[in-house]
Design a protein around this motif. Structure first.
Motif, PDB file in Angstrom:
ATOM      1  N   TYR A  84       0.852  -1.195   0.000  1.00  0.00           N
ATOM      2  CA  TYR A  84       0.000   0.000   0.000  1.00  0.00           C
ATOM      3  C   TYR A  84       0.887   1.243   0.000  1.00  0.00           C
ATOM      4  CZ  TYR A  84      -4.091  -2.810   1.269  1.00  0.00           C
ATOM      5  OH  TYR A  84      -5.123  -3.712   1.283  1.00  0.00           O
ATOM      6  N   CYS A  85       0.538   2.192  -0.840  1.00  0.00           N
ATOM      7  CA  CYS A  85       1.283   3.463  -0.877  1.00  0.00           C
ATOM      8  C   CYS A  85       0.303   4.622  -0.701  1.00  0.00           C
ATOM      9  CB  CYS A  85       2.039   3.615  -2.191  1.00  0.00           C
ATOM     10  SG  CYS A  85       3.015   5.149  -2.261  1.00  0.00           S
ATOM     11  N   ILE A  86       0.603   5.473   0.253  1.00  0.00           N
ATOM     12  CA  ILE A  86      -0.214   6.665   0.498  1.00  0.00           C
ATOM     13  C   ILE A  86       0.591   7.874   0.049  1.00  0.00           C
ATOM     14  CG2 ILE A  86      -1.358   8.067   2.257  1.00  0.00           C
ATOM     15  CD1 ILE A  86      -1.558   5.444   3.919  1.00  0.00           C
ATOM     16  N   GLN A  87       0.043   8.604  -0.916  1.00  0.00           N
ATOM     17  CA  GLN A  87       0.715   9.778  -1.463  1.00  0.00           C
ATOM     18  C   GLN A  87       0.076  11.051  -0.896  1.00  0.00           C
ATOM     19  OE1 GLN A  87       0.729   9.703  -5.758  1.00  0.00           O
ATOM     20  NE2 GLN A  87       0.872   7.459  -5.817  1.00  0.00           N
ATOM     21  N   VAL A  88       0.900  11.960  -0.402  1.00  0.00           N
ATOM     22  CA  VAL A  88       0.439  13.270   0.073  1.00  0.00           C
ATOM     23  C   VAL A  88       1.041  14.318  -0.855  1.00  0.00           C
ATOM     24  CG1 VAL A  88       0.454  14.929   1.959  1.00  0.00           C
ATOM     25  CG2 VAL A  88       0.263  12.469   2.452  1.00  0.00           C
ATOM     26  N   ALA A  89       0.183  14.991  -1.632  1.00  0.00           N
ATOM     27  CA  ALA A  89       0.644  15.968  -2.616  1.00  0.00           C
ATOM     28  C   ALA A  89       0.152  17.360  -2.239  1.00  0.00           C
ATOM     29  CB  ALA A  89       0.135  15.598  -4.006  1.00  0.00           C
ATOM     30  N   ASN A  90       1.009  18.342  -2.438  1.00  0.00           N
ATOM     31  CA  ASN A  90       0.671  19.742  -2.167  1.00  0.00           C
ATOM     32  C   ASN A  90       0.634  20.481  -3.494  1.00  0.00           C
ATOM     33  OD1 ASN A  90       0.230  22.235  -1.048  1.00  0.00           O
ATOM     34  ND2 ASN A  90       2.171  22.354   0.064  1.00  0.00           N
ATOM     35  N   ALA A 113       1.253  27.322   0.301  1.00  0.00           N
ATOM     36  CA  ALA A 113       2.240  27.320   1.375  1.00  0.00           C
ATOM     37  C   ALA A 113       2.738  25.906   1.630  1.00  0.00           C
ATOM     38  CB  ALA A 113       1.615  27.881   2.648  1.00  0.00           C
ATOM     39  N   THR A 114       3.869  25.796   2.271  1.00  0.00           N
ATOM     40  CA  THR A 114       4.423  24.500   2.640  1.00  0.00           C
ATOM     41  C   THR A 114       3.580  23.872   3.757  1.00  0.00           C
ATOM     42  OG1 THR A 114       6.664  25.115   2.022  1.00  0.00           O
ATOM     43  CG2 THR A 114       6.435  23.342   3.629  1.00  0.00           C
ATOM     44  N   ALA A 115       3.250  22.601   3.586  1.00  0.00           N
ATOM     45  CA  ALA A 115       2.550  21.857   4.634  1.00  0.00           C
ATOM     46  C   ALA A 115       3.594  21.288   5.584  1.00  0.00           C
ATOM     47  CB  ALA A 115       1.709  20.734   4.035  1.00  0.00           C
ATOM     48  N   GLN A 116       3.488  21.667   6.829  1.00  0.00           N
ATOM     49  CA  GLN A 116       4.518  21.295   7.791  1.00  0.00           C
ATOM     50  C   GLN A 116       4.143  20.016   8.540  1.00  0.00           C
ATOM     51  OE1 GLN A 116       4.453  25.014   9.924  1.00  0.00           O
ATOM     52  NE2 GLN A 116       6.243  25.779   8.831  1.00  0.00           N
ATOM     53  N   ALA A 117       5.062  19.058   8.525  1.00  0.00           N
ATOM     54  CA  ALA A 117       4.964  17.808   9.293  1.00  0.00           C
ATOM     55  C   ALA A 117       3.585  17.139   9.187  1.00  0.00           C
ATOM     56  CB  ALA A 117       5.295  18.076  10.753  1.00  0.00           C
ATOM     57  N   PRO A 118       3.097  16.866   7.964  1.00  0.00           N
ATOM     58  CA  PRO A 118       1.798  16.188   7.844  1.00  0.00           C
ATOM     59  C   PRO A 118       1.869  14.781   8.441  1.00  0.00           C
ATOM     60  CG  PRO A 118       2.900  16.262   5.722  1.00  0.00           C
ATOM     61  CD  PRO A 118       3.713  17.107   6.640  1.00  0.00           C
ATOM     62  N   SER A 119       0.847  14.422   9.180  1.00  0.00           N
ATOM     63  CA  SER A 119       0.797  13.118   9.838  1.00  0.00           C
ATOM     64  C   SER A 119      -0.244  12.242   9.150  1.00  0.00           C
ATOM     65  CB  SER A 119       0.441  13.301  11.316  1.00  0.00           C
ATOM     66  OG  SER A 119       0.346  12.060  11.966  1.00  0.00           O
ATOM     67  N   VAL A 120       0.147  11.018   8.836  1.00  0.00           N
ATOM     68  CA  VAL A 120      -0.722  10.086   8.115  1.00  0.00           C
ATOM     69  C   VAL A 120      -0.998   8.869   8.995  1.00  0.00           C
ATOM     70  CG1 VAL A 120      -0.926   8.606   6.076  1.00  0.00           C
ATOM     71  CG2 VAL A 120       0.235  10.822   5.907  1.00  0.00           C
ATOM     72  N   SER A 121      -2.235   8.407   8.985  1.00  0.00           N
ATOM     73  CA  SER A 121      -2.571   7.152   9.686  1.00  0.00           C
ATOM     74  C   SER A 121      -3.490   6.321   8.797  1.00  0.00           C
ATOM     75  CB  SER A 121      -3.232   7.426  11.038  1.00  0.00           C
ATOM     76  OG  SER A 121      -4.465   8.091  10.870  1.00  0.00           O
ATOM     77  N   THR A 145      -3.105  -0.139  13.259  1.00  0.00           N
ATOM     78  CA  THR A 145      -2.966   1.147  12.575  1.00  0.00           C
ATOM     79  C   THR A 145      -1.511   1.435  12.240  1.00  0.00           C
ATOM     80  OG1 THR A 145      -4.901   2.033  13.728  1.00  0.00           O
ATOM     81  CG2 THR A 145      -3.393   3.627  12.731  1.00  0.00           C
ATOM     82  N   VAL A 146      -1.290   1.802  10.998  1.00  0.00           N
ATOM     83  CA  VAL A 146       0.006   2.280  10.540  1.00  0.00           C
ATOM     84  C   VAL A 146      -0.032   3.805  10.579  1.00  0.00           C
ATOM     85  CG1 VAL A 146       1.505   2.505   8.529  1.00  0.00           C
ATOM     86  CG2 VAL A 146       0.502   0.287   9.091  1.00  0.00           C
ATOM     87  N   SER A 147       1.015   4.446  11.119  1.00  0.00           N
ATOM     88  CA  SER A 147       1.049   5.904  11.157  1.00  0.00           C
ATOM     89  C   SER A 147       2.475   6.398  10.978  1.00  0.00           C
ATOM     90  CB  SER A 147       0.487   6.433  12.493  1.00  0.00           C
ATOM     91  OG  SER A 147       1.246   5.950  13.585  1.00  0.00           O
ATOM     92  N   GLY A 148       2.587   7.639  10.551  1.00  0.00           N
ATOM     93  CA  GLY A 148       3.907   8.228  10.363  1.00  0.00           C
ATOM     94  C   GLY A 148       3.794   9.705  10.059  1.00  0.00           C
ATOM     95  N   THR A 149       4.822  10.460  10.435  1.00  0.00           N
ATOM     96  CA  THR A 149       4.883  11.889  10.154  1.00  0.00           C
ATOM     97  C   THR A 149       5.884  12.125   9.032  1.00  0.00           C
ATOM     98  OG1 THR A 149       4.349  12.466  12.437  1.00  0.00           O
ATOM     99  CG2 THR A 149       5.394  14.168  11.094  1.00  0.00           C
ATOM    100  N   LEU A 150       5.409  12.770   7.993  1.00  0.00           N
ATOM    101  CA  LEU A 150       6.248  13.026   6.825  1.00  0.00           C
ATOM    102  C   LEU A 150       7.034  14.314   6.992  1.00  0.00           C
ATOM    103  CD1 LEU A 150       3.635  12.184   4.037  1.00  0.00           C
ATOM    104  CD2 LEU A 150       5.308  10.650   5.103  1.00  0.00           C
ATOM    105  N   ARG A 180       5.030  13.584  -0.991  1.00  0.00           N
ATOM    106  CA  ARG A 180       5.713  12.672  -0.079  1.00  0.00           C
ATOM    107  C   ARG A 180       4.850  11.417   0.058  1.00  0.00           C
ATOM    108  NH1 ARG A 180       9.339  15.503  -0.948  1.00  0.00           N
ATOM    109  NH2 ARG A 180      10.466  16.935   0.443  1.00  0.00           N
ATOM    110  N   THR A 181       5.499  10.298   0.428  1.00  0.00           N
ATOM    111  CA  THR A 181       4.748   9.036   0.521  1.00  0.00           C
ATOM    112  C   THR A 181       4.993   8.320   1.846  1.00  0.00           C
ATOM    113  OG1 THR A 181       6.522   7.703  -0.458  1.00  0.00           O
ATOM    114  CG2 THR A 181       4.931   8.709  -1.973  1.00  0.00           C
ATOM    115  N   LEU A 182       4.025   7.516   2.199  1.00  0.00           N
ATOM    116  CA  LEU A 182       4.153   6.506   3.264  1.00  0.00           C
ATOM    117  C   LEU A 182       3.688   5.188   2.655  1.00  0.00           C
ATOM    118  CD1 LEU A 182       2.953   6.629   6.958  1.00  0.00           C
ATOM    119  CD2 LEU A 182       2.254   4.763   5.458  1.00  0.00           C
ATOM    120  N   TYR A 183       4.531   4.145   2.728  1.00  0.00           N
ATOM    121  CA  TYR A 183       4.073   2.865   2.199  1.00  0.00           C
ATOM    122  C   TYR A 183       4.483   1.722   3.128  1.00  0.00           C
ATOM    123  CZ  TYR A 183       8.733   2.773  -0.119  1.00  0.00           C
ATOM    124  OH  TYR A 183      10.075   2.810  -0.414  1.00  0.00           O
TER     125      TYR A 183
END
Length: 357
Positions: free
Chosen positions: A273-279, A284-292, A334-339, A348-351
């Motif tokens: 599984y790949c989770i993509q976070v695109a801005n 503005a810059t997205a600071q420290a987005p957290s994904v779960s 639950t899988v979580s992480g801060t990008l 940025r991605t979390l996979y």
């Protein structure tokens, strides 16, 4: 008998008196008394006689009311949705020949072109006025640790200046490009008692009086007229927001029958599984987005592979270039992480991987 007289001119005496009076840009201090006495010298039979002095002519200097209000820096304040205590800065200068109090009022226009371009389309909330104190008095930069809220400017001397900071909150619902215009107005008020706001100054009507009269000499401001005893200036807030999208994709990596050659999604197959976070660009810059993400109940999290963070994407497909990080919570699966921060136009991605039960 020969009569010879010498007069000391009124202008010379006035100049001497003014030399002993503080020199302000707007002139002699209002309420000052200017006194003028003439002297007569003469001789009789060639013998100098005792000088004769005239009465003293006295008048009171009237009060000239003028001031300026400017926006230092001449730039919009860039703000984020939901941000509090966002600052716009104004500089008030008392160009009158008297100390004054100044009442403060903030207006927010409904539409129209803002001070720095763009169309006003929202209002900031809970605006307040602040001035720097202590070591930061006179600084053009707002200092939260050395500042105090005010509702008016107290006892501003002639030729003195004061930076006024307007602090406000930006509604969380605003988006990039939204603009909130603000107009600050300073109203001249009488001074005299520190800590107490004086009455609104009024102009003397009719002919000059023996007392201190008042004359309005202020220029027109952003929204007020000339000679009205007040001055106004405009500034604005422009929203710069991050516009994020989140996309989740999956692909089969291997299965028990085919391995990694043309694998199929059968029990025992490994899925990534790949989770993509695109801005989006321009924000503005997205600071420290957290994904779960909750791992599907029909699968088992692959602890050996772990979680990979901050990978990149090519043509919509996640690349295997992330670094190990993040957390798996077994109780909630639950899988979580801060990008890392996601700049405008970046992704940025979390996979992670799971096995089909």
């Amino acid at each position: 008998m020969t009569l010879r007289s010498t007069f000391v001119s009124a202008g010379a005496l006035a100049a001497a008196l003014l030399a002993a009076t503080p020199a302000f840009a707007a002139g002699t201090t209002a309420g000052s008394s200017i006194n003028n006495t003439a002297t007569l010298n003469y001789s009789v039979g060639g013998v100098a006689q005792t000088a004769v002095s005239s009465n003293t002519a006295t008048f009171v200097v009237d009060r000239k009311i003028s001031m300026t209000l400017t926006e230092p820096g001449n730039a919009t304040t860039s703000v984020s949705p939901g941000a509090v205590n966002q600052v716009t800065t104004f500089l008030l200068t008392n160009t009158s020949n008297a100390a004054l109090d100044f009442g403060l009022a903030l207006a927010q226009p409904a539409g129209g072109t803002a001070a720095h371009g763009g169309t006003d389309n929202f209002d900031v909330t809970v605006p307040t006025f602040w001035i720097n104190t202590g070591p930061s008095v006179g600084s053009a930069t707002y200092d939260p640790a050395n500042s105090t809220p005010v509702t008016y400017i107290d006892e501003l001397a002639a030729d003195a200046t004061k930076y006024i900071f307007v602090l406000a909150t930006v509604p969380i619902t605003r988006v990039s490009g939204d603009v909130a215009g603000v107009t600050l107005t300073a109203q001249a008020r009488a001074s005299g008692t520190a800590g107490t706001q004086g009455a609104v100054v009024t102009e003397t009507a009719g002919a000059n009086t023996a007392a201190m009269d008042t004359v309005f000499a202020d220029a027109a401001g952003a929204t007020d007229a000339a000679r009205d005893g007040q001055i106004s200036a405009r500034d604005d807030y422009t929203v710069s927001a991050a516009t994020l999208t989140i996309t989740k994709t999956s692909k089969v990596i291997s299965d028990p029958q085919n391995g990694t050659t043309n694998p199929k999604l059968i029990p025992g197959a490994v899925v990534e599984y790949c989770i993509q976070v695109a801005n989006a660009a321009g924000g503005a810059t997205a600071q420290a987005p957290s994904v779960s993400d909750v791992v599907p109940a029909q699968t088992t999290y692959d602890a050996t592979f772990g979680i990979k963070l901050n990978g990149t994407v090519t043509a919509g497909v996640c690349n295997a270039d992330g670094t190990t990080g993040g957390t798996y919570t077994a109780g909630t699966t639950t899988v979580s992480g801060t990008l890392s921060d996601v700049a405008a136009g970046a992704t940025r991605t979390l996979y992670f991987r799971a096995t089909i039960n």
